[in-house]
Design a protein around this motif. Structure first.
Motif, PDB file in Angstrom:
ATOM      1  N   MET A   1       0.828  -1.205   0.000  1.00  0.00           N
ATOM      2  CA  MET A   1       0.000   0.000   0.000  1.00  0.00           C
ATOM      3  C   MET A   1       0.866   1.260   0.000  1.00  0.00           C
ATOM      4  SD  MET A   1      -3.150   0.917  -0.165  1.00  0.00           S
ATOM      5  CE  MET A   1      -4.482   0.073   0.624  1.00  0.00           C
ATOM      6  N   ASP A   2       2.055   1.207   0.589  1.00  0.00           N
ATOM      7  CA  ASP A   2       2.929   2.376   0.648  1.00  0.00           C
ATOM      8  C   ASP A   2       3.330   2.853  -0.740  1.00  0.00           C
ATOM      9  OD1 ASP A   2       4.701   1.281   3.620  1.00  0.00           O
ATOM     10  OD2 ASP A   2       2.790   2.318   3.394  1.00  0.00           O
ATOM     11  N   LYS A   3       3.608   1.914  -1.662  1.00  0.00           N
ATOM     12  CA  LYS A   3       3.992   2.302  -3.023  1.00  0.00           C
ATOM     13  C   LYS A   3       2.841   3.024  -3.722  1.00  0.00           C
ATOM     14  CE  LYS A   3       7.628  -0.921  -4.237  1.00  0.00           C
ATOM     15  NZ  LYS A   3       8.049  -1.959  -5.162  1.00  0.00           N
ATOM     16  N   LYS A   4       1.626   2.576  -3.477  1.00  0.00           N
ATOM     17  CA  LYS A   4       0.484   3.233  -4.097  1.00  0.00           C
ATOM     18  C   LYS A   4       0.317   4.656  -3.579  1.00  0.00           C
ATOM     19  CE  LYS A   4      -2.458  -0.369  -5.779  1.00  0.00           C
ATOM     20  NZ  LYS A   4      -3.722  -1.061  -5.721  1.00  0.00           N
ATOM     21  N   ILE A   5       0.532   4.855  -2.297  1.00  0.00           N
ATOM     22  CA  ILE A   5       0.424   6.202  -1.742  1.00  0.00           C
ATOM     23  C   ILE A   5       1.492   7.107  -2.358  1.00  0.00           C
ATOM     24  CG2 ILE A   5       0.665   7.588   0.360  1.00  0.00           C
ATOM     25  CD1 ILE A   5      -0.648   5.253   1.871  1.00  0.00           C
ATOM     26  N   LEU A   6       2.695   6.581  -2.493  1.00  0.00           N
ATOM     27  CA  LEU A   6       3.777   7.368  -3.101  1.00  0.00           C
ATOM     28  C   LEU A   6       3.452   7.691  -4.560  1.00  0.00           C
ATOM     29  CD1 LEU A   6       6.553   8.661  -2.836  1.00  0.00           C
ATOM     30  CD2 LEU A   6       7.554   6.452  -3.422  1.00  0.00           C
ATOM     31  N   LYS A   7       2.977   6.712  -5.316  1.00  0.00           N
ATOM     32  CA  LYS A   7       2.596   6.952  -6.708  1.00  0.00           C
ATOM     33  C   LYS A   7       1.438   7.954  -6.785  1.00  0.00           C
ATOM     34  CE  LYS A   7       3.995   2.499  -8.647  1.00  0.00           C
ATOM     35  NZ  LYS A   7       3.504   1.270  -9.298  1.00  0.00           N
ATOM     36  N   PHE A   8       0.503   7.828  -5.853  1.00  0.00           N
ATOM     37  CA  PHE A   8      -0.626   8.759  -5.797  1.00  0.00           C
ATOM     38  C   PHE A   8      -0.122  10.179  -5.539  1.00  0.00           C
ATOM     39  CE2 PHE A   8      -4.404  10.687  -3.843  1.00  0.00           C
ATOM     40  CZ  PHE A   8      -5.393  10.278  -4.724  1.00  0.00           C
ATOM     41  N   ALA A  75     -12.074  14.401  -6.212  1.00  0.00           N
ATOM     42  CA  ALA A  75     -11.246  15.600  -6.105  1.00  0.00           C
ATOM     43  C   ALA A  75     -12.017  16.730  -5.422  1.00  0.00           C
ATOM     44  CB  ALA A  75     -10.759  16.036  -7.488  1.00  0.00           C
ATOM     45  N   CYS A  76     -13.304  16.825  -5.715  1.00  0.00           N
ATOM     46  CA  CYS A  76     -14.135  17.847  -5.060  1.00  0.00           C
ATOM     47  C   CYS A  76     -14.274  17.572  -3.568  1.00  0.00           C
ATOM     48  CB  CYS A  76     -15.508  17.918  -5.718  1.00  0.00           C
ATOM     49  SG  CYS A  76     -15.479  18.617  -7.383  1.00  0.00           S
ATOM     50  N   VAL A  77     -14.413  16.311  -3.199  1.00  0.00           N
ATOM     51  CA  VAL A  77     -14.498  15.952  -1.777  1.00  0.00           C
ATOM     52  C   VAL A  77     -13.178  16.257  -1.079  1.00  0.00           C
ATOM     53  CG1 VAL A  77     -14.747  14.023  -0.154  1.00  0.00           C
ATOM     54  CG2 VAL A  77     -16.322  14.243  -2.081  1.00  0.00           C
ATOM     55  N   GLY A  78     -12.059  15.917  -1.706  1.00  0.00           N
ATOM     56  CA  GLY A  78     -10.747  16.203  -1.132  1.00  0.00           C
ATOM     57  C   GLY A  78     -10.461  17.693  -1.010  1.00  0.00           C
ATOM     58  N   LEU A 121      -4.030  16.626   4.070  1.00  0.00           N
ATOM     59  CA  LEU A 121      -5.378  16.162   4.449  1.00  0.00           C
ATOM     60  C   LEU A 121      -6.211  15.822   3.218  1.00  0.00           C
ATOM     61  CD1 LEU A 121      -6.366  18.563   7.362  1.00  0.00           C
ATOM     62  CD2 LEU A 121      -5.969  16.100   7.500  1.00  0.00           C
ATOM     63  N   GLY A 122      -6.155  16.680   2.214  1.00  0.00           N
ATOM     64  CA  GLY A 122      -6.889  16.418   0.970  1.00  0.00           C
ATOM     65  C   GLY A 122      -6.397  15.159   0.290  1.00  0.00           C
ATOM     66  N   MET A 123      -5.084  14.931   0.321  1.00  0.00           N
ATOM     67  CA  MET A 123      -4.515  13.729  -0.294  1.00  0.00           C
ATOM     68  C   MET A 123      -5.011  12.468   0.415  1.00  0.00           C
ATOM     69  SD  MET A 123      -0.573  12.709  -1.065  1.00  0.00           S
ATOM     70  CE  MET A 123      -0.226  11.681   0.344  1.00  0.00           C
ATOM     71  N   VAL A 124      -5.073  12.497   1.731  1.00  0.00           N
ATOM     72  CA  VAL A 124      -5.574  11.332   2.484  1.00  0.00           C
ATOM     73  C   VAL A 124      -7.027  11.057   2.115  1.00  0.00           C
ATOM     74  CG1 VAL A 124      -6.164  10.513   4.800  1.00  0.00           C
ATOM     75  CG2 VAL A 124      -3.932  11.537   4.381  1.00  0.00           C
ATOM     76  N   ALA A 125      -7.835  12.105   2.073  1.00  0.00           N
ATOM     77  CA  ALA A 125      -9.244  11.932   1.698  1.00  0.00           C
ATOM     78  C   ALA A 125      -9.359  11.410   0.267  1.00  0.00           C
ATOM     79  CB  ALA A 125      -9.994  13.259   1.852  1.00  0.00           C
ATOM     80  N   ASN A 126      -8.615  12.013  -0.655  1.00  0.00           N
ATOM     81  CA  ASN A 126      -8.663  11.583  -2.056  1.00  0.00           C
ATOM     82  C   ASN A 126      -8.190  10.144  -2.227  1.00  0.00           C
ATOM     83  OD1 ASN A 126      -9.646  13.997  -3.018  1.00  0.00           O
ATOM     84  ND2 ASN A 126      -7.667  14.772  -3.667  1.00  0.00           N
ATOM     85  N   SER A 128      -8.147   7.710  -0.017  1.00  0.00           N
ATOM     86  CA  SER A 128      -9.113   6.776   0.581  1.00  0.00           C
ATOM     87  C   SER A 128     -10.282   6.518  -0.360  1.00  0.00           C
ATOM     88  CB  SER A 128      -9.623   7.324   1.912  1.00  0.00           C
ATOM     89  OG  SER A 128      -8.565   7.441   2.829  1.00  0.00           O
ATOM     90  N   LEU A 129     -10.831   7.583  -0.917  1.00  0.00           N
ATOM     91  CA  LEU A 129     -11.950   7.422  -1.850  1.00  0.00           C
ATOM     92  C   LEU A 129     -11.509   6.784  -3.162  1.00  0.00           C
ATOM     93  CD1 LEU A 129     -13.860  10.765  -1.293  1.00  0.00           C
ATOM     94  CD2 LEU A 129     -14.727   8.472  -0.859  1.00  0.00           C
ATOM     95  N   ALA A 130     -10.353   7.183  -3.653  1.00  0.00           N
ATOM     96  CA  ALA A 130      -9.868   6.640  -4.929  1.00  0.00           C
ATOM     97  C   ALA A 130      -9.649   5.138  -4.830  1.00  0.00           C
ATOM     98  CB  ALA A 130      -8.581   7.344  -5.349  1.00  0.00           C
ATOM     99  N   ALA A 131      -9.000   4.689  -3.779  1.00  0.00           N
ATOM    100  CA  ALA A 131      -8.676   3.264  -3.636  1.00  0.00           C
ATOM    101  C   ALA A 131      -9.924   2.416  -3.412  1.00  0.00           C
ATOM    102  CB  ALA A 131      -7.695   3.077  -2.480  1.00  0.00           C
ATOM    103  N   ARG A 132     -10.928   2.968  -2.772  1.00  0.00           N
ATOM    104  CA  ARG A 132     -12.123   2.185  -2.437  1.00  0.00           C
ATOM    105  C   ARG A 132     -13.284   2.345  -3.415  1.00  0.00           C
ATOM    106  NH1 ARG A 132      -9.610   3.624   2.095  1.00  0.00           N
ATOM    107  NH2 ARG A 132      -9.345   2.127   3.757  1.00  0.00           N
TER     108      ARG A 132
END
Length: 140
Positions: A1-8, A75-78, A121-126, A128-132
């Motif tokens: 999951m760490d690699k995906k966060i970095l790529k994100f 993106a709007c939610v983030g 904070l926006g990245m964490v929200a984005n 979470s929604l993007a992955a799920r």
């Protein structure tokens, strides 16, 4: 999951470059608000493409238009925690406190520095929604 966060994060960073570039170009021919809206659309679309091609390669590939729309909604939610945090820091942090903490020059950099917690904070929200929701793994 760490690699995906970095790529994100890399995709988001590239999206930020697109955002600033588009805003700069569009503000030459449009009023600020429409220029900002166009820049957001361009950056969010570019980021969707990067995440689709790079971050979430194994995600469902059908219905790309629907996936793009879901990505724009994400993106709007983030945007809410991103700008909410920025607004709080700009409005509630006293200039005297900034000057005492980092000196007089800190006032010049504060508007930029105040962006960082909101972006995170926006990245964490984005993410979470993007992955799920946006980039669900392909079945099969």
């Amino acid at each position: 999951m760490d690699k995906k966060i970095l790529k994100f994060a890399v995709s988001g960073g590239l999206g930020f470059v697109v955002d600033v570039s588009a805003m700069t170009l569009l503000s030459e021919v449009l009023p600020v608000i429409p220029a900002r809206a166009g820049a957001f659309w361009a950056a969010a679309s570019f980021t969707w493409w990067c995440n689709r091609q790079f971050t979430f390669k194994g995600a469902e590939r059908s219905a790309p238009l629907r996936q793009w729309f879901k990505s724009l909604l994400t993106a709007c939610v983030g945007f809410i925690p991103n700008w909410g945090c920025y607004w709080v820091l700009i409005r509630w942090v006293d200039d005297a406190w900034i000057t005492q903490l980092v000196g007089e020059n800190g006032l010049y950099f504060w508007p930029l520095a105040a962006m960082i917690p909101g972006i995170l904070l926006g990245m964490v929200a984005n993410f979470s929604l993007a992955a799920r929701w946006v980039y669900r793994p392909a079945l099969g």
